[in-house]
Design a protein around this motif. Structure first.
Motif, PDB file in Angstrom:
ATOM      1  N   LYS A   1       0.817  -1.219   0.000  1.00 46.07           N
ATOM      2  CA  LYS A   1       0.000   0.000   0.000  1.00 46.07           C
ATOM      3  C   LYS A   1       0.849   1.266   0.000  1.00 46.07           C
ATOM      4  CE  LYS A   1      -2.672  -1.071   3.535  1.00 46.07           C
ATOM      5  NZ  LYS A   1      -3.764  -1.056   4.513  1.00 46.07           N
ATOM      6  N   GLY A   2       2.174   1.110   0.088  1.00 45.29           N
ATOM      7  CA  GLY A   2       3.045   2.280   0.077  1.00 45.29           C
ATOM      8  C   GLY A   2       3.539   2.629   1.472  1.00 45.29           C
ATOM      9  N   PRO A   3       4.569   3.484   1.571  1.00 45.17           N
ATOM     10  CA  PRO A   3       5.119   3.858   2.878  1.00 45.17           C
ATOM     11  C   PRO A   3       4.066   4.547   3.739  1.00 45.17           C
ATOM     12  CG  PRO A   3       5.984   5.294   1.157  1.00 45.17           C
ATOM     13  CD  PRO A   3       5.246   4.193   0.463  1.00 45.17           C
ATOM     14  N   VAL A   4       3.983   4.164   4.997  1.00 47.57           N
ATOM     15  CA  VAL A   4       2.942   4.703   5.881  1.00 47.57           C
ATOM     16  C   VAL A   4       3.082   6.206   6.054  1.00 47.57           C
ATOM     17  CG1 VAL A   4       4.255   4.276   8.012  1.00 47.57           C
ATOM     18  CG2 VAL A   4       1.746   4.351   8.083  1.00 47.57           C
ATOM     19  N   GLU A   5       4.322   6.732   5.993  1.00 46.54           N
ATOM     20  CA  GLU A   5       4.517   8.176   6.136  1.00 46.54           C
ATOM     21  C   GLU A   5       3.787   8.945   5.035  1.00 46.54           C
ATOM     22  OE1 GLU A   5       8.330   6.371   7.881  1.00 46.54           O
ATOM     23  OE2 GLU A   5       6.869   5.931   6.305  1.00 46.54           O
ATOM     24  N   LEU A   6       3.880   8.461   3.800  1.00 41.80           N
ATOM     25  CA  LEU A   6       3.192   9.137   2.696  1.00 41.80           C
ATOM     26  C   LEU A   6       1.683   8.995   2.840  1.00 41.80           C
ATOM     27  CD1 LEU A   6       3.089  10.671   0.036  1.00 41.80           C
ATOM     28  CD2 LEU A   6       3.478   8.504  -1.170  1.00 41.80           C
TER      29      LEU A   6
ATOM     30  N   ASN B   1      10.499   8.285  -5.217  1.00 40.14           N
ATOM     31  CA  ASN B   1       9.528   9.347  -5.479  1.00 40.14           C
ATOM     32  C   ASN B   1       8.486   9.443  -4.371  1.00 40.14           C
ATOM     33  OD1 ASN B   1      10.725  10.159  -7.849  1.00 40.14           O
ATOM     34  ND2 ASN B   1       9.351   9.002  -9.179  1.00 40.14           N
ATOM     35  N   ALA B   2       8.057   8.291  -3.861  1.00 41.52           N
ATOM     36  CA  ALA B   2       7.037   8.284  -2.804  1.00 41.52           C
ATOM     37  C   ALA B   2       7.543   8.978  -1.546  1.00 41.52           C
ATOM     38  CB  ALA B   2       6.627   6.847  -2.490  1.00 41.52           C
ATOM     39  N   LEU B   3       8.764   8.666  -1.135  1.00 38.19           N
ATOM     40  CA  LEU B   3       9.326   9.262   0.081  1.00 38.19           C
ATOM     41  C   LEU B   3       9.666  10.736  -0.122  1.00 38.19           C
ATOM     42  CD1 LEU B   3      11.633   6.283   1.132  1.00 38.19           C
ATOM     43  CD2 LEU B   3       9.504   6.997   2.247  1.00 38.19           C
ATOM     44  N   THR B   4      10.101  11.087  -1.324  1.00 37.62           N
ATOM     45  CA  THR B   4      10.383  12.496  -1.626  1.00 37.62           C
ATOM     46  C   THR B   4       9.090  13.305  -1.611  1.00 37.62           C
ATOM     47  OG1 THR B   4      12.241  11.798  -3.024  1.00 37.62           O
ATOM     48  CG2 THR B   4      11.478  14.064  -3.265  1.00 37.62           C
ATOM     49  N   LEU B   5       8.045  12.737  -2.199  1.00 37.11           N
ATOM     50  CA  LEU B   5       6.741  13.403  -2.203  1.00 37.11           C
ATOM     51  C   LEU B   5       6.230  13.589  -0.783  1.00 37.11           C
ATOM     52  CD1 LEU B   5       4.259  14.515  -3.653  1.00 37.11           C
ATOM     53  CD2 LEU B   5       3.422  12.152  -3.872  1.00 37.11           C
ATOM     54  N   ASN B   6       6.443  12.601   0.070  1.00 37.29           N
ATOM     55  CA  ASN B   6       6.019  12.726   1.467  1.00 37.29           C
ATOM     56  C   ASN B   6       6.667  13.938   2.138  1.00 37.29           C
ATOM     57  OD1 ASN B   6       5.113  11.953   4.208  1.00 37.29           O
ATOM     58  ND2 ASN B   6       7.283  11.449   4.485  1.00 37.29           N
ATOM     59  N   LEU B   7       7.979  14.112   1.940  1.00 40.62           N
ATOM     60  CA  LEU B   7       8.672  15.264   2.536  1.00 40.62           C
ATOM     61  C   LEU B   7       8.127  16.566   1.960  1.00 40.62           C
ATOM     62  CD1 LEU B   7      12.392  14.015   2.595  1.00 40.62           C
ATOM     63  CD2 LEU B   7      10.799  14.168   4.511  1.00 40.62           C
ATOM     64  N   MET B   8       7.822  16.561   0.663  1.00 46.50           N
ATOM     65  CA  MET B   8       7.307  17.773   0.021  1.00 46.50           C
ATOM     66  C   MET B   8       5.957  18.183   0.604  1.00 46.50           C
ATOM     67  SD  MET B   8       6.965  18.478  -4.070  1.00 46.50           S
ATOM     68  CE  MET B   8       6.874  20.159  -4.700  1.00 46.50           C
ATOM     69  N   ILE B   9       5.101  17.190   0.843  1.00 45.20           N
ATOM     70  CA  ILE B   9       3.780  17.477   1.424  1.00 45.20           C
ATOM     71  C   ILE B   9       3.909  17.851   2.889  1.00 45.20           C
ATOM     72  CG2 ILE B   9       1.526  16.503   2.002  1.00 45.20           C
ATOM     73  CD1 ILE B   9       1.845  14.631  -0.417  1.00 45.20           C
ATOM     74  N   LYS B  10       4.647  17.046   3.631  1.00 50.89           N
ATOM     75  CA  LYS B  10       4.773  17.209   5.087  1.00 50.89           C
ATOM     76  C   LYS B  10       5.336  18.567   5.471  1.00 50.89           C
ATOM     77  CE  LYS B  10       6.720  14.753   9.080  1.00 50.89           C
ATOM     78  NZ  LYS B  10       7.557  13.594   9.486  1.00 50.89           N
ATOM     79  N   GLU B  11       6.278  19.086   4.687  1.00 51.54           N
ATOM     80  CA  GLU B  11       6.951  20.346   5.026  1.00 51.54           C
ATOM     81  C   GLU B  11       6.312  21.563   4.355  1.00 51.54           C
ATOM     82  OE1 GLU B  11      11.093  19.723   4.186  1.00 51.54           O
ATOM     83  OE2 GLU B  11      11.233  18.019   5.561  1.00 51.54           O
ATOM     84  N   GLY B  12       5.158  21.371   3.704  1.00 51.91           N
ATOM     85  CA  GLY B  12       4.411  22.494   3.156  1.00 51.91           C
ATOM     86  C   GLY B  12       4.823  22.945   1.771  1.00 51.91           C
ATOM     87  N   HIS B  13       5.837  22.314   1.184  1.00 59.98           N
ATOM     88  CA  HIS B  13       6.308  22.718  -0.147  1.00 59.98           C
ATOM     89  C   HIS B  13       5.260  22.418  -1.227  1.00 59.98           C
ATOM     90  CE1 HIS B  13      10.164  23.239   1.764  1.00 59.98           C
ATOM     91  NE2 HIS B  13      10.250  21.954   2.046  1.00 59.98           N
ATOM     92  N   TYR B  14       4.556  21.317  -1.053  1.00 62.85           N
ATOM     93  CA  TYR B  14       3.573  20.906  -2.058  1.00 62.85           C
ATOM     94  C   TYR B  14       2.441  21.924  -2.167  1.00 62.85           C
ATOM     95  CZ  TYR B  14      -0.210  18.258  -4.249  1.00 62.85           C
ATOM     96  OH  TYR B  14      -1.241  17.864  -5.058  1.00 62.85           O
ATOM     97  N   GLU B  15       1.880  22.294  -1.039  1.00 64.54           N
ATOM     98  CA  GLU B  15       0.766  23.239  -1.051  1.00 64.54           C
ATOM     99  C   GLU B  15       1.203  24.591  -1.628  1.00 64.54           C
ATOM    100  OE1 GLU B  15      -2.835  24.664   1.928  1.00 64.54           O
ATOM    101  OE2 GLU B  15      -1.010  23.783   2.754  1.00 64.54           O
ATOM    102  N   LYS B  16       2.408  25.003  -1.296  1.00 65.62           N
ATOM    103  CA  LYS B  16       2.938  26.263  -1.814  1.00 65.62           C
ATOM    104  C   LYS B  16       3.076  26.200  -3.330  1.00 65.62           C
ATOM    105  CE  LYS B  16       6.939  29.360  -1.321  1.00 65.62           C
ATOM    106  NZ  LYS B  16       8.262  29.532  -0.642  1.00 65.62           N
ATOM    107  N   TYR B  17       3.555  25.075  -3.846  1.00 62.72           N
ATOM    108  CA  TYR B  17       3.732  24.911  -5.289  1.00 62.72           C
ATOM    109  C   TYR B  17       2.388  24.886  -6.003  1.00 62.72           C
ATOM    110  CZ  TYR B  17       4.974  22.796  -9.756  1.00 62.72           C
ATOM    111  OH  TYR B  17       5.125  22.535 -11.090  1.00 62.72           O
TER     112      TYR B  17
ATOM    113  N   LYS C   1      -3.924  13.590   5.725  1.00 62.46           N
ATOM    114  CA  LYS C   1      -4.058  14.973   6.215  1.00 62.46           C
ATOM    115  C   LYS C   1      -4.377  15.922   5.069  1.00 62.46           C
ATOM    116  CE  LYS C   1      -0.818  14.313  10.079  1.00 62.46           C
ATOM    117  NZ  LYS C   1       0.524  14.673  10.610  1.00 62.46           N
ATOM    118  N   LEU C   2      -3.730  15.703   3.927  1.00 63.02           N
ATOM    119  CA  LEU C   2      -3.917  16.573   2.766  1.00 63.02           C
ATOM    120  C   LEU C   2      -5.369  16.544   2.288  1.00 63.02           C
ATOM    121  CD1 LEU C   2      -2.213  18.329   0.703  1.00 63.02           C
ATOM    122  CD2 LEU C   2      -2.193  16.281  -0.743  1.00 63.02           C
TER     123      LEU C   2
END
Length: 461
Positions: free
Chosen positions: A140-145, A338-354, A151-152
């Motif tokens: 199902k993918g990394p639990v962190e993502l 990509n999954a773990l990188t995306l998790n950091l992007m979302i978790k640290e607010g970069h995704y929403e800003k982009y 939350k997203l």
């Protein structure tokens, strides 16, 4: 043995011996010259002969007997059926350079993508997640993502779900394929017509029975659904693809009540809901569901880029264990990096800003494109603008058929899609107005005037 420039001696000897063996120039179990004798005869090194013999030995062309040498392995002649020799028909597909301008609905503008940030996050993944990268991922993918996505969608789409309900995949098509395995064999699945053609193609390849359902001014027809009574229906309520209709709450309630009464599933494809102009985002159909009848499909292809190949599915609770049991020994298809990188992007607010940045960019581009189309085509165009997503549809007066429009667009290096592509049955060509899908995410704003003029050439000249 003829020596060839640029090739190792041992490879030349290996190739020659293999060719001679397959041509039966040697008898079965015939002894080969010793390494020293072969080297002396060919005036090459013993090491080159040894390397050639060892490669032939590894592939099974020869065998060795201790203190006796190397011998030819008995081989049967390979049967070649002349009727099996079929020539491959090579079809030239359009490449990136084939189109000068693009009105594609499938692409995104990656010019503003934060490459430096993404690269830094990848580096952190390698530094901090070696346990994930060196192991087979959870199906199902990394639990962190999954936690970050939960939350997203909670504050963006009004969805309340547990991370265990979320499944990560390499695209919505892949996830739909996995979902089909959970549904009963022979299930009747209704799809929107016109609608996403790839979903139709996928369903036809499975055990399911496809039922196209026409649209009305509120989206998919609830009356038609009740007539067909499918076991599941795939819908795009937040921005119907391709017509752009936003399903009102009245139709959503009707659809949910039907699913509850018939114990059917609604598969919600929420492919580009992040982009809603002038008003707030429309809540997802999943967020209205109180009876566990909606399956949600989301993607990062529209917000980030299609090449990332990262989507997710939110299952009703009763399907979670079934999915886990069915995929117990399966290996997931997504990129863990990509999954773990995306998790950091979302978790640290970069995704929403982009996403906010791209929302502003796409809104300006959309408004400019509509103004240019209206200016060039004047009263001969009708823009059906729902102020959402990354495409809109237009009706334009032209004498050309849909096939001719598509052919002329290709000749003039304009990437363009008509409504005919997304309809189950070919559309009539006797009407003067033709419906086109106009995507604006890929085209650069500076190219829009020239692209609109090129569209005029396709339709009128």
């Amino acid at each position: 043995m003829q020596r060839e420039a640029g090739q190792y001696i041992y490879r030349q000897l290996y190739s020659q011996l293999k060719e001679d063996i397959l041509a039966f120039k040697y008898e079965s179990r015939e002894k080969l010259p010793s390494k020293r004798d072969m080297a002396k005869y060919l005036n090459i090194s013993v090491n080159s002969v040894k390397a050639a013999y060892e490669q032939l030995l590894a592939e099974g062309y020869i065998y060795t007997e201790e203190r006796k040498g190397y011998f030819i392995e008995p081989l049967d002649k390979l049967i070649v059926d002349p009727n099996a020799q079929i020539a491959l028909e090579v079809q030239e597909l359009p490449t990136e350079d084939s189109f000068e301008y693009s009105f594609s609905h499938m692409s995104t503008d990656i010019a503003a993508f934060p490459v430096d940030l993404w690269t830094k996050l990848i580096k952190r993944v390698f530094q901090n997640y070696d346990n994930y990268l060196s192991s087979i991922p959870h199906i199902k993918g990394p639990v962190e993502l999954r936690q970050s996505i939960a939350k997203l969608v909670s504050y963006q789409r009004g969805i309340q779900c547990h991370p265990e309900q979320i499944v990560i995949g390499s695209g919505t098509n892949t996830l739909l394929t996995k979902l089909m395995q959970l549904l009963p064999k022979g299930i009747k699945i209704a799809v929107e017509n016109p609608g996403y053609s790839r979903f139709r193609s996928l369903i036809k390849q499975t055990h399911a029975h496809l039922e196209p359902i026409s649209l009305d001014n509120k989206g998919i027809s609830i009356n038609k659904i009740k007539q067909v009574q499918p076991g599941a229906v795939i819908v795009t309520p937040s921005h119907q693809f391709p017509m752009g209709t936003i399903m009102p709450v009245s139709r959503r309630i009707n659809l949910l009540n039907w699913a509850s009464e018939t114990h059917s599933y609604i598969i919600e494809d929420d492919y580009d809901s992040e982009f809603k102009y002038e008003t707030d985002n429309i809540p997802s159909l999943f967020s209205f569901d109180k009876n566990e009848r909606v399956i949600y499909l989301g993607t990062f292809s529209k917000t980030l880029m299609p090449g990332l190949r990262m989507s997710y599915m939110i299952l009703p609770i009763q399907l979670v264990k079934q999915f886990e049991m069915l995929n117990l020994n399966m290996i997931p298809d997504f990129s863990m990096i990509n999954a773990l990188t995306l998790n950091l992007m979302i978790k640290e607010g970069h995704y929403e800003k982009y996403v906010k940045k791209m929302h502003h960019l796409y809104e300006k581009k959309r408004e400019y494109l509509i103004a240019q189309l209206t200016n060039v085509f004047k009263n001969n165009i009708k823009v059906k603008d729902t102020r959402a997503g990354l495409h809109f549809i237009v009706e334009i007066n032209t004498t050309y058929s849909y096939a001719e429009i598509e052919s002329r667009a290709k000749e003039k290096r304009l990437e363009l899609y008509t409504l005919n592509r997304f309809s189950v049955e070919p559309l009539e060509n006797n009407k003067t107005n033709k419906t086109l899908i106009i995507g604006f995410s890929k085209i650069k704003q500076a190219q829009i005037p020239q692209a609109v003029r090129r569209l005029k050439e396709v339709l009128w000249e």
